[in-house]
Every structure is written in C-alpha cells, then in structure tokens.
Design a protein around this motif. Structure first.
Motif, PDB file in Angstrom:
ATOM      1  N   LYS A 247      -3.087 -45.108  -7.696  1.00 52.34           N
ATOM      2  CA  LYS A 247      -4.769 -45.284  -7.398  1.00 52.34           C
ATOM      3  C   LYS A 247      -5.306 -43.929  -6.777  1.00 52.34           C
ATOM      4  N   GLU A 248      -4.438 -43.564  -5.622  1.00 51.38           N
ATOM      5  CA  GLU A 248      -4.906 -42.652  -5.117  1.00 51.38           C
ATOM      6  C   GLU A 248      -4.894 -41.322  -5.614  1.00 51.38           C
ATOM      7  N   ASN A 249      -4.116 -41.246  -6.787  1.00 51.07           N
ATOM      8  CA  ASN A 249      -3.622 -39.828  -7.403  1.00 51.07           C
ATOM      9  C   ASN A 249      -4.047 -39.918  -8.949  1.00 51.07           C
ATOM     10  N   ASN A 250      -4.810 -41.228  -9.237  1.00 49.53           N
ATOM     11  CA  ASN A 250      -5.489 -41.258 -10.625  1.00 49.53           C
ATOM     12  C   ASN A 250      -4.342 -41.131 -11.514  1.00 49.53           C
ATOM     13  N   LEU A 251      -3.195 -41.988 -11.195  1.00 56.17           N
ATOM     14  CA  LEU A 251      -2.062 -42.116 -12.396  1.00 56.17           C
ATOM     15  C   LEU A 251      -2.057 -43.291 -13.050  1.00 56.17           C
ATOM     16  N   GLU A 252      -3.145 -44.075 -13.062  1.00 56.50           N
ATOM     17  CA  GLU A 252      -3.018 -45.166 -13.884  1.00 56.50           C
ATOM     18  C   GLU A 252      -2.540 -45.165 -15.189  1.00 56.50           C
ATOM     19  N   GLU A 253      -2.844 -44.219 -15.944  1.00 57.80           N
ATOM     20  CA  GLU A 253      -2.507 -43.957 -17.335  1.00 57.80           C
ATOM     21  C   GLU A 253      -1.031 -43.524 -17.684  1.00 57.80           C
ATOM     22  N   LYS A 254      -0.373 -43.112 -16.327  1.00 61.44           N
ATOM     23  CA  LYS A 254       0.876 -42.613 -16.568  1.00 61.44           C
ATOM     24  C   LYS A 254       1.878 -43.862 -16.137  1.00 61.44           C
ATOM     25  N   VAL A 255       1.762 -44.715 -15.480  1.00 58.85           N
ATOM     26  CA  VAL A 255       2.857 -45.667 -15.123  1.00 58.85           C
ATOM     27  C   VAL A 255       2.512 -47.068 -15.573  1.00 58.85           C
ATOM     28  N   VAL A 256       3.524 -47.600 -16.423  1.00 64.41           N
ATOM     29  CA  VAL A 256       3.455 -49.126 -16.861  1.00 64.41           C
ATOM     30  C   VAL A 256       4.354 -50.002 -16.200  1.00 64.41           C
ATOM     31  N   PHE A 257       3.972 -51.078 -15.649  1.00 67.93           N
ATOM     32  CA  PHE A 257       4.724 -52.305 -15.105  1.00 67.93           C
ATOM     33  C   PHE A 257       4.821 -53.195 -15.856  1.00 67.93           C
ATOM     34  N   LEU A 258       5.978 -53.596 -16.236  1.00 68.68           N
ATOM     35  CA  LEU A 258       6.653 -54.594 -17.370  1.00 68.68           C
ATOM     36  C   LEU A 258       7.622 -55.722 -16.571  1.00 68.68           C
ATOM     37  N   GLN A 259       7.372 -56.707 -16.736  1.00 72.46           N
ATOM     38  CA  GLN A 259       8.625 -57.840 -16.353  1.00 72.46           C
ATOM     39  C   GLN A 259       8.627 -58.983 -17.484  1.00 72.46           C
ATOM     40  N   GLY A 260       9.666 -59.930 -17.355  1.00 74.25           N
ATOM     41  CA  GLY A 260       9.699 -61.055 -18.488  1.00 74.25           C
ATOM     42  C   GLY A 260      10.105 -60.818 -19.822  1.00 74.25           C
ATOM     43  N   LEU A 261      10.563 -59.494 -20.093  1.00 76.33           N
ATOM     44  CA  LEU A 261      11.437 -59.010 -21.071  1.00 76.33           C
ATOM     45  C   LEU A 261      12.669 -59.917 -21.407  1.00 76.33           C
ATOM     46  N   SER A 262      13.107 -60.231 -22.618  1.00 75.57           N
ATOM     47  CA  SER A 262      14.295 -60.809 -22.855  1.00 75.57           C
ATOM     48  C   SER A 262      15.323 -59.826 -22.944  1.00 75.57           C
ATOM     49  N   SER A 263      16.635 -60.232 -22.984  1.00 76.12           N
ATOM     50  CA  SER A 263      17.823 -59.366 -22.815  1.00 76.12           C
ATOM     51  C   SER A 263      17.699 -58.368 -23.948  1.00 76.12           C
ATOM     52  N   LYS A 264      17.334 -58.806 -24.874  1.00 71.94           N
ATOM     53  CA  LYS A 264      17.427 -57.932 -26.316  1.00 71.94           C
ATOM     54  C   LYS A 264      16.148 -57.182 -26.300  1.00 71.94           C
ATOM     55  N   GLU A 265      15.150 -57.452 -25.784  1.00 71.51           N
ATOM     56  CA  GLU A 265      14.035 -56.398 -25.640  1.00 71.51           C
ATOM     57  C   GLU A 265      14.355 -55.398 -24.662  1.00 71.51           C
ATOM     58  N   LEU A 266      14.834 -55.646 -23.536  1.00 68.73           N
ATOM     59  CA  LEU A 266      15.393 -54.847 -22.464  1.00 68.73           C
ATOM     60  C   LEU A 266      16.165 -53.669 -23.221  1.00 68.73           C
ATOM     61  N   ALA A 267      17.242 -54.169 -23.843  1.00 64.79           N
ATOM     62  CA  ALA A 267      18.223 -53.253 -24.539  1.00 64.79           C
ATOM     63  C   ALA A 267      17.598 -52.540 -25.448  1.00 64.79           C
ATOM     64  N   ILE A 268      16.676 -52.665 -26.176  1.00 61.14           N
ATOM     65  CA  ILE A 268      15.927 -52.252 -27.069  1.00 61.14           C
ATOM     66  C   ILE A 268      14.991 -51.042 -26.316  1.00 61.14           C
ATOM     67  N   THR A 269      14.471 -51.409 -25.132  1.00 61.40           N
ATOM     68  CA  THR A 269      13.595 -50.477 -24.458  1.00 61.40           C
ATOM     69  C   THR A 269      14.504 -49.352 -23.841  1.00 61.40           C
ATOM     70  N   TYR A 270      15.760 -49.820 -23.327  1.00 63.13           N
ATOM     71  CA  TYR A 270      16.565 -48.761 -23.025  1.00 63.13           C
ATOM     72  C   TYR A 270      16.851 -47.558 -24.068  1.00 63.13           C
ATOM     73  N   GLN A 271      16.992 -48.098 -25.267  1.00 63.69           N
ATOM     74  CA  GLN A 271      17.358 -47.129 -26.340  1.00 63.69           C
ATOM     75  C   GLN A 271      15.933 -46.369 -26.803  1.00 63.69           C
ATOM     76  N   LEU A 272      14.741 -47.005 -26.502  1.00 67.88           N
ATOM     77  CA  LEU A 272      13.502 -46.386 -26.689  1.00 67.88           C
ATOM     78  C   LEU A 272      13.335 -45.014 -25.863  1.00 67.88           C
ATOM     79  N   ALA A 273      13.888 -45.476 -24.528  1.00 63.40           N
ATOM     80  CA  ALA A 273      13.493 -44.403 -23.439  1.00 63.40           C
ATOM     81  C   ALA A 273      14.175 -42.921 -23.727  1.00 63.40           C
ATOM     82  N   THR A 274      13.552 -41.767 -23.105  1.00 63.93           N
ATOM     83  CA  THR A 274      13.844 -40.642 -23.153  1.00 63.93           C
ATOM     84  C   THR A 274      14.902 -40.479 -22.051  1.00 63.93           C
ATOM     85  N   VAL A 275      14.399 -41.028 -21.037  1.00 63.62           N
ATOM     86  CA  VAL A 275      15.566 -40.766 -19.917  1.00 63.62           C
ATOM     87  C   VAL A 275      15.420 -41.800 -18.790  1.00 63.62           C
TER      88      VAL A 275
END
Length: 371
Positions: A247-275
């Motif tokens: 909030k102090e650095n106006n980064l709201e558009e740059k950081v996403v918090f997620l939880q509750g993904l299924s194991s399969k959804e998490l695995a797919i998210t790893y594969q979608l990530a760049t780094v």
C-alpha cells in the motif's frame, strides 16, 4: 511384512507433513505390494484426504471407548496393543513422533524428522511449543532404531541439536505429488488462468506467508520491475506487513494473493509461471522447489542451507536478505527466454533423483536394514 505408520497427518493435515505422509505410503505400497500397510489414525477424519481402498492398505482407529475418547493417549501409548494384535514388524513415525514402549515389546521402529527450525530460530516459536517439540523429537530419535532425515541439512541439525549419532541417521529425500509431474493442455491452463485472473507473465511464490518464508523481499525486489507477483499460501500476521508495504508503495496492481487452490490447479499455476522465486530463510527441505523443477519453471532461491541441495547446480541462488540481488536475477531471467529454458531443462534433469521409484527403494532399504 506388516508395516505400521503413525498416520494422524495422513488423514488430517492438508499441507507439508500430510503430503509427505500420504506420498510415502502411496509410493511404498505401489512399489512393494507384497507387504501390508497399517495406518494408525487417532480419530475419524472430517474429510477424505487419503483413500484406503486397497487390499494392502488398512486404516486403524482406536477400538475401545476409552481410547476413542482419549485418542492422544492412544497415539502415545495405547497403540502398542494394536501393533501386537496386527503383528506389526516395523512401525514408522512419519512426522517426528513414535509411541512410548516400542522397545519393551521388541518392536522395530523408524522415525522421520523433517526439520528442527524451532531450535535454529527459537524466536519464531513460543517457549511452550519449543519445549514440547524438543521433548517429542529427542525422545523419538533416541528410542527409534533408525532416524530418517529428509535432507543432509536436517541430518546435520539432528546431530547438532539432538545429539544423535550420524550412524543412526539415514537421509531419504522427499518427492512431490504426481500432479506436479503431469503435462496439462492449453485448455486446462487457460481455465485456471481465467478462474484466478492470472497475469500472462508472473513471478510465483508458494508456501505459508510467514516471516521465515521471506516473501516481503520478493515484493521489494519487483517494486521497479515490469512484472507481477503471485503469492499462494495461507496468510498470517506477516501477510499484513507485506500488504502495508504494498500500500505504501502503490503496488496493489502488481501483487496477487491466492489460497485454496486444488493440487491440480496449483500444479498448473507452476507451469504458467515465468519464474519461481523462493527466498526462504530456512527449511528442512523445500518441496516447492521440487514442484517447480518438475514443472519446468526456472527457480531462484536461497544460496545457503538446504536450498542448493534441493535446487541442484543450475538453479539461481541469491542472498535472501538482499532485495537488490534478487532484483538483478529476476530481471536477468525475465529478459532472457533462452536462459530460462536452459535452466528449466537442466533443473528437470536434476529433479529426477526425487522420483517415486528412487524414494521407494531408499525407504525399503531403511526398513530391511533393521533385520
């Protein structure tokens, strides 16, 4: 053989210790179906985390009204009678605990110890929790016939803090769930990306969002980089510290918090990530690194402790306290696709040492060494 397991976390824990316990039972039963496997669960589960629909895997609950009510006492002592009844030849405590009285019954036992973070970083734990953990781990390591450490780092800590001789400790690495080893279709990836509104390019971090995991350093590192960060994990008080910085650095558009993904959804998210970035201060092992390597996602992680052990020679290593250092390495990977591909390919080659067949062989070797 009849092999018994302290299975509380198999049936009740959704995170690290539960995943380790479920995976170990699944792996060993798959590769050694000639044995019978008894999972001692102190109480009925509210939801199904592990299916025992197998002719060689059996869930065992307290059988008397007294122990059904006082199930923790059953775990600590009453279970001995059940082990005798079931003719258990080896009992394996999967998360640092074994019951009292095994030696008196000449019962062979193994205990897995994952980490001793509570001793390395005592300020992260209450006085009471530290004393309880130390008592349980020390007693179990002393009384078990064999101690399994999940890394060389953990073995060294067991020797240092619990004063257990090296000859009694065997290192057997963890693997990860099968979902992280699968290839997913473009349609499946698109579905997850749309469901969680994932950016086209993003940095990923996975794990409980707590001080030791050090996610704030990632946020600081990307402050002036044209990228986005996805943080997946249970939030704690430390999350508020991160959100304040955002909030102090106006980064709201740059950081996403997620939880509750299924194991399969998490695995797919790893594969979608760049780094994948994992600047944790300390771990017993670091399963998310293994998950990322199996996902062919390049890894940046901490340059000390267990992390090079889990990440191999070709991951990128940084000082976890130095956001400027991390920024340089993130920019280097984001700007160089061929370098990312090279790191991913070599990382995938390295991570095969954590495959199921290798782990099963090592665990069974541990069991047979007791006879």
């Amino acid at each position: 053989m009849n092999i018994g397991y302290e299975a509380k976390r198999v049936f009740h824990n959704k995170t690290g210790l539960g995943n380790y316990s479920r995976d170990l039972v699944r792996i060993i039963a798959t590769y050694y179906p000639e044995n019978s496997y008894f999972l001692y669960n102190p109480k009925k589960s509210k939801e199904t985390l592990f299916n025992t629909n197998s002719s060689i895997i059996f869930e065992k609950l307290p059988s008397t009204p007294f122990y059904k009510k006082y199930y923790n006492l059953w775990r600590q002592k009453g279970i001995i009678t059940d082990l005798e009844t079931d003719k258990i030849e080896i009992f394996h405590g999967l998360s640092g605990e074994i019951p009292s009285g095994l030696k008196n019954k000449n019962q062979k036992s193994v205990v897995t110890i994952h980490d001793l973070i509570f001793m390395r970083y005592p300020h992260l734990y209450s006085f009471f929790d530290r004393k309880i953990h130390y008592f349980k781990f020390k007693k179990s390591a002393k009384n078990a016939d064999l101690v399994i450490a999940i890394s060389e780092q953990t073995k060294a800590d067991i020797i240092t803090y619990l004063k257990i001789p090296a000859a009694k400790i065997k290192v057997v690495y963890q693997g990860c769930q099968a979902n992280f080893k699968q290839n997913y279709s473009a349609e499946e990836k698109n579905e997850v990306a749309l469901k969680y509104n994932l950016p086209k390019e993003f940095i990923l971090n996975v794990g409980t969002i707590e001080e030791r995991k050090n996610a704030l350093t990632i946020v600081k590192a990307i402050k002036d980089i044209d990228t986005k960060l996805v943080l997946i994990g249970k939030q704690t008080a430390y999350s508020e510290k991160i959100k304040t910085f955002i909030k102090e650095n106006n980064l709201e558009e740059k950081v996403v918090f997620l939880q509750g993904l299924s194991s399969k959804e998490l695995a797919i998210t790893y594969q979608l990530a760049t780094v994948f970035v994992y600047p944790s201060i300390f771990e017993g092992f670091g399963i998310p690194i293994i998950e990322a390597l199996f996902s062919k996602t390049p890894v940046i992680t901490t340059n000390s402790g267990v992390f090079p052990e889990a990440g191999g020679l070709n991951s990128v290593y940084i000082n976890p306290e130095n956001a400027a250092d991390l920024k340089i390495q993130i920019e280097k990977l984001l700007s160089n696709e061929s370098l990312r591909n090279e790191i991913s390919d070599k990382g995938f080659e390295f991570v095969q040492k954590f495959n199921d067949d290798v782990i099963a062989k090592e665990i069974m070797k541990c069991y047979k060494s007791l006879f």
